[in-house]
Design a protein around this motif. Structure first.
Motif, mmCIF file in Angstrom:
data_model
loop_
_atom_site.group_PDB
_atom_site.id
_atom_site.type_symbol
_atom_site.label_atom_id
_atom_site.label_comp_id
_atom_site.label_asym_id
_atom_site.label_seq_id
_atom_site.Cartn_x
_atom_site.Cartn_y
_atom_site.Cartn_z
ATOM 1 N N ASN A 98 0.808 -1.235 0.115
ATOM 2 C CA ASN A 98 0.067 -0.043 -0.036
ATOM 3 C C ASN A 98 0.934 1.159 0.163
ATOM 4 O OD1 ASN A 98 -2.499 -1.335 -0.113
ATOM 5 N ND2 ASN A 98 -2.565 -1.664 2.041
ATOM 6 N N SER A 99 1.956 1.098 0.619
ATOM 7 C CA SER A 99 2.852 2.467 0.690
ATOM 8 C C SER A 99 3.228 2.677 -0.673
ATOM 9 C CB SER A 99 4.230 2.127 1.583
ATOM 10 O OG SER A 99 5.148 3.103 1.481
ATOM 11 N N GLU A 100 3.883 1.738 -1.391
ATOM 12 C CA GLU A 100 4.281 1.747 -3.009
ATOM 13 C C GLU A 100 2.937 2.521 -3.821
ATOM 14 O OE1 GLU A 100 5.486 -2.166 -4.019
ATOM 15 O OE2 GLU A 100 7.529 -1.823 -2.757
ATOM 16 N N ILE A 101 1.854 1.923 -3.450
ATOM 17 C CA ILE A 101 0.830 2.644 -4.434
ATOM 18 C C ILE A 101 0.537 3.872 -3.813
ATOM 19 C CG2 ILE A 101 -1.602 2.221 -4.709
ATOM 20 C CD1 ILE A 101 -1.351 -0.769 -3.965
ATOM 21 N N CYS A 102 0.690 4.568 -2.749
ATOM 22 C CA CYS A 102 0.278 5.527 -2.170
ATOM 23 C C CYS A 102 0.996 6.627 -2.161
ATOM 24 C CB CYS A 102 -0.728 5.582 -1.002
ATOM 25 S SG CYS A 102 -2.099 4.289 -0.864
ATOM 26 N N GLU A 103 2.435 6.297 -2.157
ATOM 27 C CA GLU A 103 3.358 7.220 -1.885
ATOM 28 C C GLU A 103 3.527 8.514 -2.685
ATOM 29 O OE1 GLU A 103 7.392 5.898 -4.166
ATOM 30 O OE2 GLU A 103 7.046 4.937 -2.370
ATOM 31 N N SER A 104 2.900 8.666 -4.121
ATOM 32 C CA SER A 104 2.676 9.570 -5.137
ATOM 33 C C SER A 104 1.744 10.772 -4.525
ATOM 34 C CB SER A 104 2.412 9.121 -6.320
ATOM 35 O OG SER A 104 1.258 8.369 -6.476
ATOM 36 N N SER A 105 0.721 10.117 -3.500
ATOM 37 C CA SER A 105 -0.060 11.041 -3.009
ATOM 38 C C SER A 105 0.428 12.012 -2.050
ATOM 39 C CB SER A 105 -1.263 10.078 -2.474
ATOM 40 O OG SER A 105 -2.041 9.297 -3.260
ATOM 41 N N LEU A 106 1.570 11.686 -1.441
ATOM 42 C CA LEU A 106 2.065 12.796 -0.527
ATOM 43 C C LEU A 106 2.837 13.979 -1.289
ATOM 44 C CD1 LEU A 106 4.256 10.258 1.873
ATOM 45 C CD2 LEU A 106 2.198 11.584 2.344
ATOM 46 N N PRO A 107 2.828 15.135 -0.434
ATOM 47 C CA PRO A 107 3.140 16.290 -1.285
ATOM 48 C C PRO A 107 4.786 16.189 -1.387
ATOM 49 C CG PRO A 107 1.476 16.746 0.543
ATOM 50 C CD PRO A 107 2.035 15.285 0.541
ATOM 51 N N TYR A 108 5.057 16.486 -2.555
ATOM 52 C CA TYR A 108 6.461 16.577 -2.772
ATOM 53 C C TYR A 108 7.482 17.054 -1.978
ATOM 54 C CZ TYR A 108 10.812 16.480 -5.801
ATOM 55 O OH TYR A 108 12.166 16.524 -6.107
ATOM 56 N N SER A 109 7.280 18.230 -1.157
ATOM 57 C CA SER A 109 7.860 18.794 -0.369
ATOM 58 C C SER A 109 8.051 18.018 1.046
ATOM 59 C CB SER A 109 7.450 20.076 0.103
ATOM 60 O OG SER A 109 6.268 20.293 0.561
ATOM 61 N N VAL A 110 7.054 17.104 1.462
ATOM 62 C CA VAL A 110 7.036 16.349 2.292
ATOM 63 C C VAL A 110 7.956 15.155 2.283
ATOM 64 C CG1 VAL A 110 5.580 14.840 4.240
ATOM 65 C CG2 VAL A 110 4.939 17.300 3.276
ATOM 66 N N ARG A 111 7.561 14.705 1.257
ATOM 67 C CA ARG A 111 8.809 13.456 0.846
ATOM 68 C C ARG A 111 9.947 13.700 0.799
ATOM 69 N NH1 ARG A 111 6.814 11.219 -4.736
ATOM 70 N NH2 ARG A 111 5.599 13.190 -4.890
ATOM 71 N N LEU A 112 10.602 14.873 0.019
ATOM 72 C CA LEU A 112 11.798 15.324 0.397
ATOM 73 C C LEU A 112 12.296 15.606 1.600
ATOM 74 C CD1 LEU A 112 12.016 18.101 -2.755
ATOM 75 C CD2 LEU A 112 12.894 15.808 -2.718
ATOM 76 N N ARG A 113 11.519 16.140 2.418
ATOM 77 C CA ARG A 113 11.876 16.305 3.929
ATOM 78 C C ARG A 113 12.086 15.016 4.667
ATOM 79 N NH1 ARG A 113 7.765 19.478 6.110
ATOM 80 N NH2 ARG A 113 8.478 20.957 4.879
ATOM 81 N N THR A 114 10.961 14.233 4.428
ATOM 82 C CA THR A 114 10.930 12.978 4.742
ATOM 83 C C THR A 114 12.179 11.996 4.544
ATOM 84 O OG1 THR A 114 8.794 12.854 5.242
ATOM 85 C CG2 THR A 114 9.629 10.655 5.219
ATOM 86 N N ASP A 115 12.755 11.903 3.239
ATOM 87 C CA ASP A 115 13.735 11.286 2.588
ATOM 88 C C ASP A 115 14.912 11.872 3.267
ATOM 89 O OD1 ASP A 115 12.167 9.863 1.002
ATOM 90 O OD2 ASP A 115 12.401 10.985 -0.789
ATOM 91 N N LYS A 116 15.272 12.882 3.403
ATOM 92 C CA LYS A 116 16.284 13.533 4.148
ATOM 93 C C LYS A 116 16.396 13.164 5.581
ATOM 94 C CE LYS A 116 18.329 17.842 5.530
ATOM 95 N NZ LYS A 116 17.573 18.616 6.787
ATOM 96 N N ASN A 117 15.197 13.271 6.299
ATOM 97 C CA ASN A 117 15.205 12.774 7.827
ATOM 98 C C ASN A 117 15.370 11.401 7.953
ATOM 99 O OD1 ASN A 117 14.543 15.463 8.401
ATOM 100 N ND2 ASN A 117 12.522 15.114 8.861
ATOM 101 N N VAL A 118 15.037 10.537 7.307
ATOM 102 C CA VAL A 118 15.087 8.872 7.265
ATOM 103 C C VAL A 118 16.535 8.704 6.817
ATOM 104 C CG1 VAL A 118 14.540 6.841 6.161
ATOM 105 C CG2 VAL A 118 12.666 8.422 6.687
ATOM 106 N N ALA A 119 17.143 9.435 5.720
ATOM 107 C CA ALA A 119 18.671 8.910 5.636
ATOM 108 C C ALA A 119 19.411 9.429 6.848
ATOM 109 C CB ALA A 119 18.905 9.713 4.224
ATOM 110 N N GLU A 120 19.041 10.422 7.534
ATOM 111 C CA GLU A 120 20.030 11.018 8.633
ATOM 112 C C GLU A 120 19.678 9.650 9.890
ATOM 113 O OE1 GLU A 120 22.407 12.680 11.339
ATOM 114 O OE2 GLU A 120 22.342 12.595 9.275
ATOM 115 N N TYR A 121 18.518 9.355 9.882
ATOM 116 C CA TYR A 121 18.171 8.421 11.046
ATOM 117 C C TYR A 121 18.741 7.021 10.634
ATOM 118 C CZ TYR A 121 15.171 5.769 14.282
ATOM 119 O OH TYR A 121 14.742 4.811 15.446
ATOM 120 N N ASN A 122 18.756 6.697 9.435
ATOM 121 C CA ASN A 122 19.567 5.300 8.794
ATOM 122 C C ASN A 122 20.992 5.401 9.216
ATOM 123 O OD1 ASN A 122 17.130 3.920 8.317
ATOM 124 N ND2 ASN A 122 17.073 4.670 6.190
ATOM 125 N N ARG A 123 21.332 6.479 9.025
ATOM 126 C CA ARG A 123 22.753 6.833 8.997
ATOM 127 C C ARG A 123 23.222 6.685 10.616
ATOM 128 N NH1 ARG A 123 26.357 9.854 10.956
ATOM 129 N NH2 ARG A 123 24.992 11.631 11.330
#
Length: 175
Positions: free
Chosen positions: A77-102
């Protein structure tokens, strides 16, 4: 509700699944909250309700140690719905998740442990690992708990420097 790009509970659920699909290991409750509350439009109570709904509907599961892990249903369901998230939120989330994973990777690579001994001293165990092997495993004895914790803290702050200085002491430059 504050101004933000996330406007309803469905979008909050999409965001939670988006995050859970991208972290390198299951998230503790505080990690999930920190990563999800990245938009001013997210209210804590709505977030908590959405998180519980995702567990109830088996999009997420709670691990034995109380962390949130995505299920195959949630991943689909995440793969199906991820494009529904605002682009700016996805960018911020990707940055935060990358830092968290690091930070998670670093936590797994650099470990220290302090244990009280029967004789009143403290054992300090220090480990430095890479993706393949253990690079350093050192056990020290400290007279006090404060000293033991200080040794562990110093190691966690600069494990590579300590490893390099130890090798330099064992292999001094040839004269």
């Amino acid at each position: 509700m504050a101004a933000g790009f996330i406007h309803d509970k469905l979008e909050i659920k999409f965001l939670i699944l988006y995050i859970a699909a991208r972290v390198s290991e299951p998230l503790p409750p505080e990690g999930m909250q920190e990563l999800t509350m990245c938009d001013d439009g997210i209210d804590y109570f709505a977030y908590a309700e959405c998180l519980n709904d995702l567990v109830r509907t088996e999009h997420l599961r709670l691990t034995e140690d109380g962390c949130y892990a995505i299920t195959p249903k949630g991943l689909k369901n995440s793969e199906i719905c991820e494009s529904s998230l605002p682009y700016s939120v996805r960018l911020r989330t990707d940055k935060n998740v990358a830092e968290y994973n690091r930070l998670l990777l670093r936590k797994n690579q650099v470990q220290s442990r302090v244990a009280a001994q029967e004789n009143g001293s403290y054992l300090v165990e220090l480990r430095l690992q890479d993706d393949v092997d253990s690079i350093l495993h050192l056990e020290l004895t400290a007279a006090t708990e404060a000293m033991a914790r200080d040794l562990a803290d110093r190691f966690r702050k600069d494990p590579e420097g300590i490893y390099t200085r130890l090798l330099s002491a064992l292999y001094p430059p040839a004269e």
